[in-house]
Design an enzyme around this catalytic site. Structure first.
Site, short mmCIF file in Angstrom:
data_model
loop_
_atom_site.label_atom_id
_atom_site.label_comp_id
_atom_site.label_asym_id
_atom_site.label_seq_id
_atom_site.Cartn_x
_atom_site.Cartn_y
_atom_site.Cartn_z
N GLN A 167 3.83 0.35 -5.51
CA GLN A 167 2.45 0.69 -5.89
C GLN A 167 2.20 2.19 -5.74
O GLN A 167 1.08 2.65 -5.98
CB GLN A 167 1.47 -0.06 -4.99
CG GLN A 167 1.58 -1.57 -5.03
CD GLN A 167 0.58 -2.20 -4.07
OE1 GLN A 167 -0.62 -2.07 -4.23
NE2 GLN A 167 1.09 -2.89 -3.07
N ASP A 170 3.71 8.63 -5.80
CA ASP A 170 4.21 9.91 -5.30
C ASP A 170 5.59 10.31 -5.81
O ASP A 170 6.06 11.40 -5.52
CB ASP A 170 4.20 9.91 -3.77
CG ASP A 170 4.92 8.71 -3.18
OD1 ASP A 170 5.95 8.26 -3.74
OD2 ASP A 170 4.45 8.20 -2.13
N HIS A 187 1.83 1.73 -10.54
CA HIS A 187 0.65 2.59 -10.63
C HIS A 187 0.98 3.97 -11.18
O HIS A 187 0.15 4.88 -11.12
CB HIS A 187 -0.04 2.72 -9.27
CG HIS A 187 -0.67 1.44 -8.83
ND1 HIS A 187 -1.14 1.24 -7.54
CD2 HIS A 187 -0.91 0.29 -9.49
CE1 HIS A 187 -1.64 0.01 -7.44
NE2 HIS A 187 -1.50 -0.58 -8.60
N SER A 269 3.02 -2.15 3.84
CA SER A 269 1.77 -2.88 3.62
C SER A 269 1.69 -3.99 4.65
O SER A 269 2.65 -4.74 4.84
CB SER A 269 1.74 -3.48 2.21
OG SER A 269 0.61 -4.30 2.05
#
EC number: 2.3.1.286
Length: 373
Positions: A167, A170, A187, A269
């Site tokens: 997700q 970077d 993303h 996460s």
């Protein structure tokens, strides 16, 4: 007075009654709230009667309290004690060895060691916004792949991991050496801009953050396609948007990997914010780099060191054309510290705010704009 309506004085009187009732209700709510904060033994008989007469308010306030406590627990970072963590890592290593099709899902937590903030941690973007505090983003181009990124790349190289679904925007998975075919950046990637006018879409990998001028529902980067001249756009999928690009999102491969997976490892996460938390067969509470160091030791695998000289982004990158150098003001990646400008060598991530882009305007999704009348 209009036929069948109230006179002006009657409307004013009705409004005063309504406001009085609201104020009485608020005062009663405050009284009940103060009583509930007391221990049961400390409450007077009169306070007990007030609670008995205000069952609906008591239920509402107790519900609010439970929700606040639940939110606090979710935001707390819990760490297993060292011995318990080692025991769990041995169990994890066994699962990795025995997996036939292991897929890794990664979230913002794997990049915090690179000084990139997460979202729901104690100092996360959303946590700070919910507290009414401002959020400024450092120049994320200065970040480098962490021990966790490099460990994942080695696990894939050893054929222990088949696919990585991330997700994160970077670009650190790409820079760790993980093949692009082996990852889905759902993303987007801050280093990639594309021409959607070309078929298939033409990609441009850059050595700087391409999202300086972009934001939610505004994706043009200000540069144009070298082939057709159409406007280029970033690849970021902001909250409230639907990702439609083939690459680097690679949804097709992510879907196939999920359908084939017999083991899924989620890193970075807590899953506490999703129903999936209850599905986990094993939960490890610790810093990602600490867990991955223990895991790689248990598997007997050496973790490669990140090297700027070997960073794949430099071989993948398309250089800017003449006249495009002024199209951005973001700091470009350099192969070595010697190539950096004066004062850059060995410097930590800059704390100067960077506005715009996927982490600038994009991170303020929960702030409400005041309506201008």
């Amino acid at each position: 007075m209009a036929a069948g309506g109230l006179s002006r004085s009657e409307r004013k009187a009705a409004e005063r009654v309504r406001r009085l009732r609201e104020e009485q209700q608020r005062e009663r709510l405050r009284q009940v709230s103060r009583i509930l904060r007391k221990a049961v033994a400390e409450r007077s008989a009169e306070e007990g009667r007030l609670l008995a007469e205000s069952e609906d308010l008591v239920t509402e306030l107790q519900g609010r309290s439970r929700r606040r406590e639940g939110l606090k627990r979710r935001q707390e970072e819990v760490c297993d004690d060292p011995e318990e963590l080692r025991r769990k890592v041995r169990e994890l290593a066994s699962a990795v060895r025995n997996a036939k099709h292991l897929v890794i899902y990664t979230g913002a937590g794997i990049s915090t060691a690179a000084s990139i903030p997460d979202y729901r941690g104690p100092n996360g973007v959303w946590t700070l916004l919910q507290k009414g505090r401002s959020v400024s983003a450092a120049d994320l181009s200065e970040a480098e792949p962490t021990l966790t990124h490099m460990s994942i790349a080695r696990l894939h190289e050893q054929k222990l991991v088949q696919h990585v679904v991330s997700q994160n925007c970077d670009g650190l998975h790409l820079r760790s050496g993980l093949p692009r075919t082996a990852m889905s950046e759902l993303h987007g990637n801050m280093y990639i801009e594309v021409c959607t006018a070309c078929t298939p879409n033409r990609e441009y990998v850059r050595v700087f953050d391409v999202t300086e001028r972009t934001a939610l529902h505004r994706h043009q980067t200000g540069r144009t396609c070298h082939k057709c001249g159409a406007q280029l756009r970033d690849t970021i999928v902001h909250f409230g948007e639907r990702g439609t690009l083939g690459q680097p999102l690679n949804w097709e491969a992510a879907t196939q990997a999920a359908s084939k997976a017999d083991t899924i490892l989620c890193l970075g996460s807590s899953l506490k914010w999703t129903p999936k938390d209850d599905w986990a067969a094993l939960k490890l509470h610790g810093k990602c780099d600490d867990v991955m160091q223990l895991l790689m030791d248990e598997l007997g695998l050496e973790i490669p060191c990140y090297s700027r000289w070997q960073d794949p982004i430099f071989s993948l990158a398309t250089p800017l054309r003449a006249g495009e150098e002024s199209s951005h003001s973001r700091k470009s990646l350099c192969r070595s510290r010697e190539e950096s400008g004066p004062g850059d060598r060995g410097a930590p991530l800059s704390s100067a705010p960077v506005l715009g882009g996927w982490f600038g305007r994009g991170c303020t999704k929960r702030t409400k704009r005041k309506k201008v009348t």
